[in-house]
Design an enzyme around this catalytic site. Structure first.
Site, mmCIF file in Angstrom:
data_model
loop_
_atom_site.group_PDB
_atom_site.id
_atom_site.type_symbol
_atom_site.label_atom_id
_atom_site.label_comp_id
_atom_site.label_asym_id
_atom_site.label_seq_id
_atom_site.Cartn_x
_atom_site.Cartn_y
_atom_site.Cartn_z
ATOM 1 N N ARG A 252 2.002 -3.485 -6.921
ATOM 2 C CA ARG A 252 2.181 -1.896 -5.014
ATOM 3 C C ARG A 252 1.916 -0.884 -6.289
ATOM 4 O O ARG A 252 2.320 -0.347 -6.957
ATOM 5 C CB ARG A 252 3.901 -2.078 -5.500
ATOM 6 N N THR A 253 1.688 -0.278 -5.380
ATOM 7 C CA THR A 253 0.581 1.389 -5.925
ATOM 8 C C THR A 253 1.828 2.816 -5.841
ATOM 9 O O THR A 253 2.887 2.067 -5.040
ATOM 10 C CB THR A 253 -0.167 1.515 -5.381
ATOM 11 N N LEU B 161 0.822 -1.074 -0.195
ATOM 12 C CA LEU B 161 0.377 -0.508 0.309
ATOM 13 C C LEU B 161 1.258 1.568 -0.244
ATOM 14 O O LEU B 161 1.295 1.366 1.385
ATOM 15 C CB LEU B 161 -1.169 0.267 1.440
ATOM 16 N N ASP B 162 1.279 1.489 -1.229
ATOM 17 C CA ASP B 162 2.063 3.275 -1.413
ATOM 18 C C ASP B 162 1.019 4.305 -1.605
ATOM 19 O O ASP B 162 -0.276 3.940 -2.900
ATOM 20 C CB ASP B 162 2.646 2.461 -2.175
ATOM 21 N N GLY B 163 1.427 5.998 -1.150
ATOM 22 C CA GLY B 163 0.720 6.952 -2.043
ATOM 23 C C GLY B 163 -0.152 7.862 -0.750
ATOM 24 O O GLY B 163 -0.856 8.661 -1.225
#
Ligand SMILES: *[C@@H]1O[C@H](CO)[C@@H](O)[C@H](O)[C@H]1NC(C)=O
Length: 304
Positions: A251-252, A80-82
């Site tokens: 992977r965002t 979870l990225d961003g």
């Protein structure tokens, strides 16, 4: 511009844009926006090289993805990225970003299970995350607590098994006891499984598995010759899952790194790096990921 020309122009917009757009957004149950329409057109017009797919042309993306249920990833892992960047872009605080991210997580889990996935694992908090500002760490820990509490009825109603993996030694007493409660209440459920990685690192996981095997060998419970991939998988923290190795790892936010998430487990995973911040990764984006995954499966056939 004279009046009839304007009318013709409006009629053209209606026929070529609004009507198909509304149709698509209804069929896919996604919001009616220009981005979603462009995304759909891109996918609908992409060239397929195989007969089966040519026959399917004309069906919507959602239908096609669902029809190929057998090609659905059993285990989807997500880094979870961003969240922070999402909040910054909107002039909001970091905690708002994480809150939006948590909400997105629950929504996406529902879609994911509905489409036939068994296990979802979430890299929610890495060992490196402890180095973030204290406020942010506290906010994340508070969010875990709130969501474990508020989603407990959902987990039980939907019979979703919850497992938390990682190094538990720095987690607060209150969160630990909540984790224990949720795990205990959901441990007998099969079919839907969410693995939440908190203070997890892939190297830590491999190390603890090695230590356990070494101890067993030292205590005479196993022979050194017994140590193989199967034995290793029984020691890794993902042993809690029926499908310990992710088929698809997302992977965002555009970063293309595994960042010490599943190192052993993602040896054969398809890696997908959409350029979308996590809170913006909705159903349409997930369908796009699945379409990509199913095309990969078709091209490379069965993997080892
Ligand atoms: C788990 O975390 C504690 C506290 O930071 C640390 O002392 C310990 O070494 C960690 N365990 C491993 C195996 O990394």
């Amino acid at each position: 511009m004279s009046f009839p020309i304007v009318l013709t122009f409006l009629a053209l917009i209606l026929v070529f844009f609004l009507v198909p757009g509304l149709f698509i957004s209804r069929r896919l149950r996604v919001s009616f926006s220009l981005t979603n329409i462009v995304r759909f057109i891109k996918i609908a017009t992409s060239k397929y090289d195989d007969e089966e797919e040519r026959n399917e042309k004309g069906s919507t993306m959602g239908e096609k993805v669902k029809r190929e249920r057998h090609k659905m990833p059993k285990h989807v892992a997500v880094i979870l990225d961003g969240n922070r960047h999402w909040a910054e872009k909107r002039g909001l605080g970091t905690s708002d970003g994480h809150e939006a991210g948590a909400k997105r997580l629950i929504e996406n889990a529902k879609d994911c299970f509905a489409m036939g996935t068994n296990t979802i694992s979430l890299f929610a908090f890495s060992t490196e995350n402890w180095e973030r500002p204290e406020d942010e760490v506290n906010c994340l820990m508070a969010l875990f607590e709130t969501n474990f509490k508020s989603e407990m009825p959902y987990f039980q109603r939907e019979k979703i098994k919850i497992s938390v993996i990682g190094n538990r030694s720095k987690i607060s007493e209150s969160l630990l006891s909540l984790i224990g409660e949720v795990e205990e209440a959901t441990k007998s459920y099969e079919g839907k499984h969410i693995i939440i990685a908190i203070d997890y690192s892939g190297r830590f996981d491999i190390l603890q598995a090695c230590k356990s095997l070494a101890k067993k060998a030292k205590d005479g419970l196993i022979e050194v010759e017994d140590i193989n991939e199967k034995a290793m998988e029984k020691e890794l923290m993902t042993k809690c899952s029926e499908f310990p190795n992710p088929d698809l790892l997302i992977r965002t936010s555009g970063e293309q790194r595994i960042s010490n998430f599943f190192l052993w487990q993602s040896a054969y995973s398809e890696l997908y790096f959409p350029n979308v911040l996590w809170p913006d990764f909705g159903e349409a984006e997930y369908l796009e990921a699945l379409t990509w995954y199913q095309q990969r499966q078709r091209r490379f056939g069965r993997r080892v």
